[in-house]
Design a protein around this motif. Structure first.
Motif, short mmCIF file in Angstrom:
data_model
loop_
_atom_site.label_atom_id
_atom_site.label_comp_id
_atom_site.label_asym_id
_atom_site.label_seq_id
_atom_site.Cartn_x
_atom_site.Cartn_y
_atom_site.Cartn_z
N ALA A 132 -37.54 -15.05 -7.17
CA ALA A 132 -37.83 -13.96 -6.23
C ALA A 132 -38.45 -14.51 -4.94
O ALA A 132 -38.05 -14.11 -3.83
N ASN A 133 -39.42 -15.42 -5.08
CA ASN A 133 -40.06 -16.00 -3.89
C ASN A 133 -39.06 -16.84 -3.09
O ASN A 133 -39.10 -16.87 -1.86
N LEU A 134 -38.17 -17.53 -3.80
CA LEU A 134 -37.16 -18.33 -3.13
C LEU A 134 -36.26 -17.43 -2.27
O LEU A 134 -36.00 -17.74 -1.10
N ARG A 135 -35.80 -16.34 -2.83
CA ARG A 135 -34.93 -15.42 -2.08
C ARG A 135 -35.65 -14.86 -0.86
O ARG A 135 -35.07 -14.73 0.22
N LYS A 142 -34.25 -20.83 7.65
CA LYS A 142 -33.03 -21.57 7.33
C LYS A 142 -33.34 -22.90 6.62
O LYS A 142 -32.48 -23.46 5.94
N LEU A 143 -34.54 -23.41 6.83
CA LEU A 143 -34.93 -24.70 6.26
C LEU A 143 -36.16 -24.51 5.39
O LEU A 143 -37.17 -23.93 5.82
N LEU A 144 -36.08 -24.99 4.14
CA LEU A 144 -37.21 -24.90 3.20
C LEU A 144 -37.41 -26.25 2.52
O LEU A 144 -36.51 -27.10 2.48
N TYR A 145 -38.62 -26.43 1.97
CA TYR A 145 -38.89 -27.57 1.09
C TYR A 145 -39.34 -27.05 -0.26
O TYR A 145 -40.17 -26.14 -0.34
N ILE A 146 -38.76 -27.61 -1.31
CA ILE A 146 -39.18 -27.32 -2.68
C ILE A 146 -39.96 -28.56 -3.13
O ILE A 146 -39.39 -29.65 -3.23
N LYS A 147 -41.25 -28.42 -3.41
CA LYS A 147 -42.06 -29.60 -3.66
C LYS A 147 -43.03 -29.36 -4.81
O LYS A 147 -43.50 -28.25 -5.02
N PRO A 148 -43.33 -30.42 -5.58
CA PRO A 148 -44.26 -30.27 -6.70
C PRO A 148 -45.69 -30.05 -6.20
O PRO A 148 -46.10 -30.63 -5.19
N LYS A 184 -22.49 -23.08 -3.17
CA LYS A 184 -21.88 -22.07 -2.30
C LYS A 184 -22.50 -20.69 -2.43
O LYS A 184 -22.42 -19.88 -1.52
N SER A 185 -23.14 -20.41 -3.57
CA SER A 185 -23.69 -19.07 -3.75
C SER A 185 -25.19 -19.15 -4.06
O SER A 185 -25.69 -20.17 -4.53
N GLU A 186 -25.88 -18.04 -3.79
CA GLU A 186 -27.31 -17.98 -4.08
C GLU A 186 -27.56 -18.07 -5.58
O GLU A 186 -28.53 -18.70 -6.02
N ARG A 203 -46.47 -34.01 -14.64
CA ARG A 203 -47.62 -33.62 -15.48
C ARG A 203 -47.69 -32.09 -15.66
O ARG A 203 -48.75 -31.48 -15.51
N ASN A 204 -46.55 -31.49 -15.97
CA ASN A 204 -46.48 -30.05 -16.25
C ASN A 204 -46.93 -29.17 -15.08
O ASN A 204 -47.32 -28.02 -15.27
N GLY A 205 -46.90 -29.71 -13.87
CA GLY A 205 -47.31 -28.94 -12.71
C GLY A 205 -46.25 -27.97 -12.24
O GLY A 205 -45.09 -28.03 -12.65
N ASN A 206 -46.67 -27.07 -11.35
CA ASN A 206 -45.72 -26.09 -10.80
C ASN A 206 -45.08 -26.63 -9.53
O ASN A 206 -45.38 -27.73 -9.08
N PHE A 207 -44.20 -25.84 -8.95
CA PHE A 207 -43.55 -26.19 -7.68
C PHE A 207 -43.88 -25.14 -6.63
O PHE A 207 -44.22 -24.00 -6.95
N MET A 208 -43.77 -25.56 -5.38
CA MET A 208 -44.00 -24.67 -4.24
C MET A 208 -42.74 -24.58 -3.39
O MET A 208 -41.92 -25.50 -3.39
N VAL A 209 -42.60 -23.47 -2.69
CA VAL A 209 -41.55 -23.31 -1.68
C VAL A 209 -42.26 -23.24 -0.33
O VAL A 209 -43.11 -22.37 -0.12
#
Length: 365
Positions: A132-135, A142-148, A184-186, A203-209
């Motif tokens: 949901a947060n990603l969408r 237009k540009l995002l980073y997915i990072k631990p 090609k698709s969401e 180490r079982n951590g979460n990810f951020m957008v």
């Protein structure tokens, strides 16, 4: 006066394997020049019953030599592996005089920074990873980073670019191997990313957008600034130095051990923004660094040094990307700034000795 004894708490593998042997050798060498006895130890080398520590120092013919050391006067925590045993040792009250309090992971730190008015103008939009947060973020940028949220060294970071033909992903996995994908698709993107955040966890951590920044001051490459701020021999925060890291072509990050190149800050920015604008950007980087450490100490107690990753976008706007509590300093060596490199190694030791002097003065009162 007897020479102060400074212990460096770190991670030790089998035998005498240390994660940063070159840095530690220099640290021990500089400690000797400053009039201190410095040794390495890990959580498994502490004997609470005997109040002694098995420490390690460089051997005359290479390698490391271990012997029993007296209780250190001051301890610098340089441990980058948060094992349960290490955390248990750090929780023990009044065990050591530490030069630096414990910190937190990058995700928690980012949430704290986003709530601070003094830092808000420098913070990219950042949320926890979820479909949901990603969408929501894809609708904004237009540009995002997915990072631990607890990563280091550029591991597990993805750059996500939204384009007319779909979604382009570029990054490095846990082993720093480059990864690319075009979806090609969401729906396909969400499926791919859900698998990534599960398999690339640290180490079982979460990810951020995080909101992507236009840091391509060099076409086709990511460039950011690494700033080192440290306490000096008087206990005062001071910016030791900074430099620009230019990533290799088609890389999502600029990390030096990922193939990045180090360039002097003013040389790099003068060519792009001119003398006056470069001076303003430099002053703002210093302002940001002091504001960040002020907020951190309010939340976590007294600290010693931090490496800030700062983004300066194509318009010259300054952004805080992340803060590293146990930073490297090889950027100065890579730029040939040997005096700064040496000072960056000396300062933690000088501050530790300052702390000890303060403690002795208080006891004498």
């Amino acid at each position: 006066m007897t020479r102060p004894t400074i212990g460096i708490l770190t991670w030790r593998g089998e035998g005498s394997r240390f994660a940063e042997p070159g840095y530690f050798r220099r640290l021990i060498q500089e400690g000797s020049h400053l009039g201190a006895n410095v040794f390495l130890f890990s959580h498994k080398d502490v004997s609470l019953a005997q109040r002694k520590i098995r420490g390690y120092v460089p051997g005359a013919n290479g390698g490391w030599v271990s012997k029993i050391f007296p209780w250190p006067d001051v301890v610098i925590d340089r441990c980058r592996k948060g094992s349960p045993e290490y955390r248990e040792l750090r929780k023990k009250k009044n065990l050591f005089l530490y030069a630096n309090h414990t910190y937190t992971n990058k995700a928690t730190a980012t949430k704290i920074f986003l709530k601070e008015k003094s830092l808000l103008k420098w913070m990219p939009d950042t949320v926890d990873y979820s479909p949901a947060n990603l969408r929501d973020m894809l609708g904004k940028y237009k540009l995002l980073y997915i990072k631990p949220g607890n990563g280091t060294g550029g591991r597990s970071i993805l750059q996500l670019r939204r384009a007319k033909d779909g979604y382009h992903l570029l990054g490095r996995d846990l082993s720093l191997v480059r990864r690319k994908a075009h979806l090609k698709s969401e729906a396909a993107l969400v499926t791919w990313l859900n698998r990534w955040v599960k398999n690339q966890q640290i180490r079982n951590g979460n990810f951020m957008v995080q909101q992507g920044l236009q840091l391509n001051l060099v076409p086709g490459r990511v460039a950011d600034t690494r700033l080192l701020i440290q306490k000096d021999e008087t206990g005062t925060w001071s910016v030791t130095g900074l430099g620009v890291r230019v990533g290799p072509k088609d890389s999502s990050t600029s990390n030096l051990h990922g193939g990045g190149k180090a360039v002097p800050f003013q040389t790099f920015f003068r060519e792009r923004f001119g003398e006056q604008k470069t001076g303003a950007i430099l002053a703002e980087c210093h302002e940001l660094a002091h504001a960040v450490v002020d907020v951190i100490e309010q939340h976590f107690g007294s600290m010693m040094e931090f490496g800030l990753d700062i983004g300066v976008d194509v318009n010259g706007r300054v952004w805080l990307i992340e803060v590293n509590p146990k930073p490297g300093r090889d950027i100065f060596k890579e730029m040939g700034q040997t005096a700064l490199f040496r000072q960056s190694i000396q300062r933690p030791l000088q501050y530790a000795m300052h702390l000890l002097d303060q403690q002795r003065e208080q006891k004498a009162l």
